[in-house]
Enzyme design. Sequence first.
Site, PDB file in Angstrom:
ATOM      1  N   HIS A 272       0.834  -1.206   0.000  1.00 49.34           N
ATOM      2  CA  HIS A 272       0.000   0.000   0.000  1.00 49.34           C
ATOM      3  C   HIS A 272       0.875   1.265   0.000  1.00 49.34           C
ATOM      4  CE1 HIS A 272      -3.669   2.316   1.272  1.00 49.34           C
ATOM      5  NE2 HIS A 272      -2.746   3.128   1.726  1.00 49.34           N
ATOM      6  N   GLU A 273       1.799   1.344   0.941  1.00 51.66           N
ATOM      7  CA  GLU A 273       2.641   2.545   1.030  1.00 51.66           C
ATOM      8  C   GLU A 273       3.523   2.685  -0.219  1.00 51.66           C
ATOM      9  OE1 GLU A 273       1.958   4.796   3.159  1.00 51.66           O
ATOM     10  OE2 GLU A 273       0.640   3.505   4.350  1.00 51.66           O
ATOM     11  N   HIS A 276       1.722   4.496  -2.856  1.00 46.16           N
ATOM     12  CA  HIS A 276       1.810   5.957  -2.659  1.00 46.16           C
ATOM     13  C   HIS A 276       3.169   6.474  -3.149  1.00 46.16           C
ATOM     14  CE1 HIS A 276      -1.859   6.765  -0.461  1.00 46.16           C
ATOM     15  NE2 HIS A 276      -1.602   5.876   0.481  1.00 46.16           N
ATOM     16  N   GLU A 302      -4.792   7.841  -2.755  1.00 45.36           N
ATOM     17  CA  GLU A 302      -5.298   6.586  -2.187  1.00 45.36           C
ATOM     18  C   GLU A 302      -5.648   5.599  -3.296  1.00 45.36           C
ATOM     19  OE1 GLU A 302      -4.703   6.401   0.835  1.00 45.36           O
ATOM     20  OE2 GLU A 302      -5.733   4.574   1.435  1.00 45.36           O
TER      21      GLU A 302
HETATM   22 ZN    ZN Z   1      -2.987   5.240   1.983  1.00 45.24          ZN
END
Ligand code: ZN
Length: 508
Positions: A272-273, A276, A302
């Site tokens: 997830h990170e 980003h 997101e």
């Molecule tokens: Zn996030």
Amino acid sequence: MSRKRSTILEELRERDRDLQLIYHSIALLQWDQETGMPKRALHERSEQLSLLEGIAHERLASKEMGELLCEAGSTSENPGGGHDIPHGDYVFLRALRREYDRAVKIPKRLVTELAREISAAQSVWAEARENDDFPSFAPHLEKLITLNREKSRALGLGEHPYDALLDEYEPWMTTAKVDKVFGNLKKELVTLVQELHEFAHVDDSFLHSSYPLPQQEALNRRILSDMGYDFDRGRIDVTAHPFTTAVGSDDVRITTRYKEHTFTSAFFGTVHEAGHALYELGIDDEYKTSVLGEGSSLGIHESRSRTWENMIARSIPFWRRYYSVVKEFFPSQLEDVTLSNFIKAINKVHPSCIRIEADEVTYSLHIILRYQLEQALVKGDLSVKDLPAEWNRGMEELLGIRPKNDGEGVLQDVHWSMGAVGYFPTYALGNLYAAQFYSTMWDDLGDVDTLVLEGKFYRITEWMRTRIHRYGKAKTPAELLKDVTGEALKAEPFIRYLRDKYTQIQEM
Ligand code: ZN
């Protein structure tokens, strides 16, 4: 362009560049505070941060900045300054004017009062959550809502008092638009959760075993390099709450947290990170150290992380490829677990009280609840003292369950204690944007599942970079969505994606 205007723009760019250098320095100090700062350094660190933040605010909100923006043709009504301006200057002025307006329109007294109230509210909130004691937090929340209302009035954007608050996190988004898509989303998701009720009984007990940290760390480094995360332009560290931070265009760092008894928490958190981080690292060099050199909005950001975490790393083709890799790291823990069991376990649909533990299907319902409540609070249709009861009623309506106490109910999230009203919707908007972009990626790249199965993640990263990442803040969320997908924001692609995915999983 007249000679004069080019000089003005040059000066504005120089001022903006200095601001970004200060912001990046602030980010480094904050990163250090979360990762490795000695405990007793806290007091001085706060002073360092508030000094730099003060300098940045003073420079941004300065009379000279306002004058230069006006001279360049940028006004609040026409932030990009007219259509005769070259596109590169137009988007730059539009973004800088937005920052400037926000900095000058909110009176200093309000900024100070908000900061003071947030710092008081946070420790009260932490204790209240621990003790399920909403009444002790209530007066602070009341104050924070009042201050947010004031902030909204000062900014004077949109028709709904919530518009200006939402706009802080999702530029140019309106309450009316979100109402419309969330309305559809809510109806569809409630039905889908009921249809998928048998997924609540999936056996995922093997995910809670002993997963030694050195192996988890090695696995995370492996997936990061497979995704194309460049360790020469970033690093990974451990913090209590995972985050991504840009210390510069060539220094985008991520953090994760490990749990000894389950590897999936750190694994999906890291993916997830990294989603980003790949966004920030993929922005074009021409926007380096400028107001345009960051993600378009929190919702778009997101969407990048959720595409990687959910659409790719929780997909069937991903695990057809990766399950044998993970089994090398954890041979005994996963010895008797079939691929199909594994995929079902990591995609378990299970209505629960805690947002951050929610699955892909129920997650957005948690957001819709918060969105409805904070809107009603801001508008004055709901009083703070009635909030816990409304929360519990909403959970029952949307997810069919009731929190046992306020700690796992209305007090669970940190956002409101930080005065962040208008932030929550960006999480669900991220899911919607992600599905819309994902659908276009299929149109452009053909069979994305096969690319994932073959481990050709670089093709996916490259597509994201060319179509989305490179533009940074030069495109608004709506412009980006329109340019990539040809469409406006909608819920249907996300629902379609979930239905397809769960049909395939059921058939495994
Ligand atoms: Zn996030």
